[in-house]
Each structure stands twice: as structure tokens, then as C-alpha cells.
Design a protein around this motif. Structure first.
Motif, PDB file in Angstrom:
ATOM      1  N   PHE A 179      15.149 -13.200 -14.557  1.00 12.71           N
ATOM      2  CA  PHE A 179      15.171 -11.958 -13.791  1.00 12.71           C
ATOM      3  C   PHE A 179      16.268 -12.096 -12.736  1.00 12.71           C
ATOM      4  N   SER A 180      17.306 -11.284 -12.860  1.00 10.81           N
ATOM      5  CA  SER A 180      18.463 -11.396 -11.978  1.00 10.81           C
ATOM      6  C   SER A 180      18.546 -10.198 -11.042  1.00 10.81           C
ATOM      7  N   ASN A 181      18.299 -10.443  -9.755  1.00 13.60           N
ATOM      8  CA  ASN A 181      18.346  -9.388  -8.738  1.00 13.60           C
ATOM      9  C   ASN A 181      17.495  -8.176  -9.134  1.00 13.60           C
ATOM     10  N   VAL A 182      16.270  -8.463  -9.504  1.00 16.23           N
ATOM     11  CA  VAL A 182      15.332  -7.410  -9.881  1.00 16.23           C
ATOM     12  C   VAL A 182      14.706  -6.820  -8.624  1.00 16.23           C
ATOM     13  N   HIS A 225       0.820  -1.215   0.000  1.00 14.48           N
ATOM     14  CA  HIS A 225       0.000   0.000   0.000  1.00 14.48           C
ATOM     15  C   HIS A 225       0.852   1.263   0.000  1.00 14.48           C
ATOM     16  N   GLU A 226       1.883   1.276   0.809  1.00 19.03           N
ATOM     17  CA  GLU A 226       2.598   2.508   1.116  1.00 19.03           C
ATOM     18  C   GLU A 226       3.587   2.961   0.049  1.00 19.03           C
ATOM     19  N   GLN A 227       4.033   2.057  -0.815  1.00 24.01           N
ATOM     20  CA  GLN A 227       5.148   2.387  -1.688  1.00 24.01           C
ATOM     21  C   GLN A 227       4.911   1.954  -3.129  1.00 24.01           C
ATOM     22  N   PRO A 228       5.003   2.875  -4.107  1.00 20.53           N
ATOM     23  CA  PRO A 228       4.912   2.467  -5.516  1.00 20.53           C
ATOM     24  C   PRO A 228       6.087   1.563  -5.891  1.00 20.53           C
ATOM     25  N   LEU A 229       5.863   0.681  -6.809  1.00 23.84           N
ATOM     26  CA  LEU A 229       6.909  -0.201  -7.309  1.00 23.84           C
ATOM     27  C   LEU A 229       7.480   0.407  -8.584  1.00 23.84           C
ATOM     28  N   ARG A 230       8.768   0.711  -8.583  1.00 26.22           N
ATOM     29  CA  ARG A 230       9.405   1.340  -9.739  1.00 26.22           C
ATOM     30  C   ARG A 230       9.942   0.274 -10.689  1.00 26.22           C
ATOM     31  N   LEU A 231       9.507   0.360 -11.965  1.00 25.14           N
ATOM     32  CA  LEU A 231       9.967  -0.580 -12.975  1.00 25.14           C
ATOM     33  C   LEU A 231      11.085   0.066 -13.791  1.00 25.14           C
ATOM     34  N   ASN A 232      12.293  -0.414 -13.585  1.00 27.57           N
ATOM     35  CA  ASN A 232      13.451   0.081 -14.347  1.00 27.57           C
ATOM     36  C   ASN A 232      14.341  -1.101 -14.736  1.00 27.57           C
ATOM     37  N   TRP A 233      13.693  -2.109 -15.280  1.00 25.94           N
ATOM     38  CA  TRP A 233      14.377  -3.362 -15.574  1.00 25.94           C
ATOM     39  C   TRP A 233      15.183  -3.338 -16.861  1.00 25.94           C
ATOM     40  N   VAL A 234      14.865  -2.435 -17.778  1.00 24.59           N
ATOM     41  CA  VAL A 234      15.518  -2.424 -19.087  1.00 24.59           C
ATOM     42  C   VAL A 234      16.440  -1.210 -19.193  1.00 24.59           C
ATOM     43  N   LYS A 235      17.719  -1.470 -19.443  1.00 21.08           N
ATOM     44  CA  LYS A 235      18.719  -0.421 -19.606  1.00 21.08           C
ATOM     45  C   LYS A 235      18.981  -0.244 -21.111  1.00 21.08           C
ATOM     46  N   ILE A 236      18.271   0.678 -21.721  1.00 24.59           N
ATOM     47  CA  ILE A 236      18.334   0.839 -23.169  1.00 24.59           C
ATOM     48  C   ILE A 236      19.742   1.199 -23.636  1.00 24.59           C
ATOM     49  N   THR A 237      20.429   2.066 -22.894  1.00 20.49           N
ATOM     50  CA  THR A 237      21.762   2.502 -23.325  1.00 20.49           C
ATOM     51  C   THR A 237      22.820   1.423 -23.113  1.00 20.49           C
ATOM     52  N   ASN A 238      22.546   0.452 -22.269  1.00 21.62           N
ATOM     53  CA  ASN A 238      23.492  -0.643 -22.026  1.00 21.62           C
ATOM     54  C   ASN A 238      22.705  -1.931 -21.783  1.00 21.62           C
ATOM     55  N   SER A 260      21.041  -5.008 -18.247  1.00 24.43           N
ATOM     56  CA  SER A 260      19.651  -5.139 -17.802  1.00 24.43           C
ATOM     57  C   SER A 260      19.487  -6.399 -16.962  1.00 24.43           C
ATOM     58  N   PRO A 261      18.766  -6.322 -15.852  1.00 21.37           N
ATOM     59  CA  PRO A 261      18.561  -7.496 -14.996  1.00 21.37           C
ATOM     60  C   PRO A 261      17.555  -8.499 -15.568  1.00 21.37           C
ATOM     61  N   VAL A 262      16.914  -8.138 -16.690  1.00 20.55           N
ATOM     62  CA  VAL A 262      15.966  -9.038 -17.356  1.00 20.55           C
ATOM     63  C   VAL A 262      16.555  -9.420 -18.708  1.00 20.55           C
ATOM     64  N   PHE A 263      16.578 -10.700 -19.018  1.00 18.87           N
ATOM     65  CA  PHE A 263      17.084 -11.147 -20.318  1.00 18.87           C
ATOM     66  C   PHE A 263      16.489 -12.500 -20.659  1.00 18.87           C
ATOM     67  N   LEU A 264      16.612 -12.850 -21.928  1.00 17.44           N
ATOM     68  CA  LEU A 264      16.075 -14.109 -22.428  1.00 17.44           C
ATOM     69  C   LEU A 264      17.240 -15.056 -22.717  1.00 17.44           C
ATOM     70  N   VAL A 265      17.071 -16.321 -22.340  1.00 20.87           N
ATOM     71  CA  VAL A 265      18.122 -17.309 -22.543  1.00 20.87           C
ATOM     72  C   VAL A 265      17.601 -18.455 -23.405  1.00 20.87           C
ATOM     73  N   ASP A 266      18.342 -18.767 -24.458  1.00 24.93           N
ATOM     74  CA  ASP A 266      18.089 -19.966 -25.255  1.00 24.93           C
ATOM     75  C   ASP A 266      18.780 -21.109 -24.526  1.00 24.93           C
TER      76      ASP A 266
END
Length: 292
Positions: free
Chosen positions: A204-207, A137-150, A154-160
């Protein structure tokens, strides 16, 4: 003097015939050049669109995902002279059907719930739709999982998981704050596949799903599907969008020029039925969608 008049009349008739042929030839050449010029204009717009798709498919097609409706996008019109066409998304849901599924269906911790909703494979990237729920309730969840410049950071990625290849995110609209009671749905685009696979993992790595280091979470979703390999292989072999449309334009232009040559007047209107180009273009922007 009758024979002289006859000669003059014959010469005049020949001159009129020669002028008519010259006019027809000029009209034919103008029509041919008009076709080529319009075809070049169409291709210029196609190249521009293709560049936009390669940079960011989400922005290029204003692609969104809505629960219950799936992927939605705008259609793009291409007009140049008599050439007209429409480019949009064509869903191919029959190949994988609804059998494909991520395991687990969701990840839940004390602060949030993350759910993969749907996935799509395209030439310009693999698109995954997510829903994120904030349980605090008290705190918004900030989504910053994708680092476009690098992207590799990014802590989110896809693995084959078959070929041990990593694919990093290149675009997203899943960003900003998620407040309590108002789930947020958005898309993450990962680098396009370069080799076929039958199984993938969304990692998701240390998200951060809350405040402080103790609220960093590591988890993953796995998916395997027998049709995935064939779908990726087909997309890899598929010529670029611009090449497919160029081939269609070349064939259509040749047919139009042939019709001009067959007309005695050489004044064929430079028109192309919208259906011919539209059907070819629509098929070339297709992607496979799994309905989760």
C-alpha cells in the motif's frame, strides 16, 4: 403365376428393407448433427463465460467474501439440448492449509485498521479479501484504492518478492465509504501470476486513510508458503477453461455417436448425464484458498 407373385413379394420386401435402412440412416445423421449442434451451443456459452471471467471474475461469478464462511459465489448452469452442466467454485484448502499467513496480521493507524483476511490464486487473477475499519466518528473513510482505467497508478499492488515482478489490481468491490463502527469487507483482484513464486507482498503506497495528505499511509503485508510455488506453476500450465471443456465435450460426443452407430434403429435419444459434464467443469474452475 405363382413365381411372378413370389418375385413381386420379394421385391416389395427388399424395397421396404431399403426404405427402413434409409430412414435409419437419416435418423442417425440427424442425431449426429443434433449432438454436434448442441455441443457447439455449449461451447459458445463456455467461451462467453471465459471472456467474462477474464474481464472480471468478481462479476462473472458474483464472488463475495464473508468472514467465517470464506469465498462464496453463484453456480452457473449451461444447457443446450441434451447437454447440461454446472460451473462453480471448488475450494482446494488442503494444499496450503491454515499455515499460510500474512505478516503483520493487520495494519493500524490513528484513523483506520486494514486486515487481509484470505487469498485465492486463480487463472484469472489473485484475489485477496480485506476488512477495513474506520476509527473516526466524524468522517467516513473513502476507499478508492483501485484505478480500473489505469491499474498501474493504483496505490495498492502485489509484488512477487522472489522474481521482482509487480501485479496490479484489475477488479474490486472494495470501494465506497466506510463509516465508524461498521467495518467493510471486500475483494481486490490482482493480475494473474505469470511465473511461480514462494513469497508475495501486498503493498500500500501512500494510501489515504483519512482527510488530508498527512493521513496518507505506506505499509505492506508479506506472505510466504512452500505450496504457493507449486500451485502457481500448476495453474500456469493448466489449459484454458474452454479447452478443457472442449476436450470433455469432444470425448463425450464421440461416445454418444458410437452408441448411435451400435443401435440398429439409429434413434438413440440425444442425452448427456449431467454428472459427467458437471464433474469435469467443476474441477476446471478450481482455485486455492488460504484460510487466514
Amino acid at each position: 403365376m405363382g413365381w411372378k407373385q413370389a418375385i413381386r413379394s420379394a421385391n416389395a420386401a427388399q424395397k421396404r428393407a431399403d426404405e427402413a435402412r434409409a430412414r435409419n440412416l437419416r435418423a442417425t445423421n440427424r442425431a449426429r448433427k443434433h449432438i454436434d449442434r448442441n455441443a457447439d451451443d455449449v461451447m459458445a456459452k463456455v467461451y462467453s463465460l471465459e471472456s467474462a471471467l477474464e474481464r472480471d471474475i468478481l462479476k462473472a461469478l458474483e464472488l463475495k467474501y464473508y468472514e467465517g464462511r470464506g469465498f462464496q459465489s453463484k453456480s452457473l448452469e449451461i444447457r443446450a439440448g441434451g447437454f447440461e452442466g454446472e460451473i462453480g467454485l471448488q475450494h482446494l484448502t488442503g494444499a496450503a492449509g491454515s499455515s499460510a499467513d500474512f505478516v503483520p496480521r493487520e495494519y493500524e493507524c490513528d484513523n483506520a485498521i486494514v486486515t487481509p483476511l484470505d487469498a485465492a490464486v486463480t487463472q484469472w487473477g489473485t484475489i485477496v479479501a480485506f476488512k477495513v475499519v474506520n476509527k473516526v466518528h466524524e468522517q467516513p473513510l473513502r476507499l478508492n484504492w483501485v484505478k480500473i482505467t489505469n491499474p498501474t497508478s493504483s496505490p495498492v499492488f502485489l509484488v512477487d518478492t522472489v522474481n521482482n515482478r509487480y501485479y496490479h489490481p484489475i477488479s474490486t468491490d472494495l470501494k465506497g465509504d466506510v463509516v465508524f463502527g461498521q467495518p467493510r469487507t471486500g475483494l481486490i483482484v490482482f493480475q494473474p501470476f505469470v511465473i511461480p513464486t514462494r513469497a508475495i507482498q501486498l503493498h500500500f503506497s501512500n494510501v489515504k486513510l483519512g482527510i488530508g495528505k498527512r493521513n496518507s499511509e505506506t505499509f505492506s503485508f508479506e506472505m510466504s508458503d512452500s505450496d504457493l510455488w507449486q500451485t502457481i506453476e500448476t495453474l500456469i500450465r493448466l489449459p484454458k477453461l474452454s479447452q478443457r471443456i472442449k476436450d470433455t465435450m469432444r470425448k463425450t460426443s464421440a461416445e454418444m455417436k458410437q452408441k448411435i452407430a451400435e443401435r440398429e434403429s439409429g434413434c438413440l435419444p440425444v442425452l448427456l448425464a449431467i454428472g459427467a459434464l458437471s464433474s469435469a467443469v467443476m474441477a476446471s474452475v478450481a482455485f486455492l484458498s488460504w484460510n487466514m
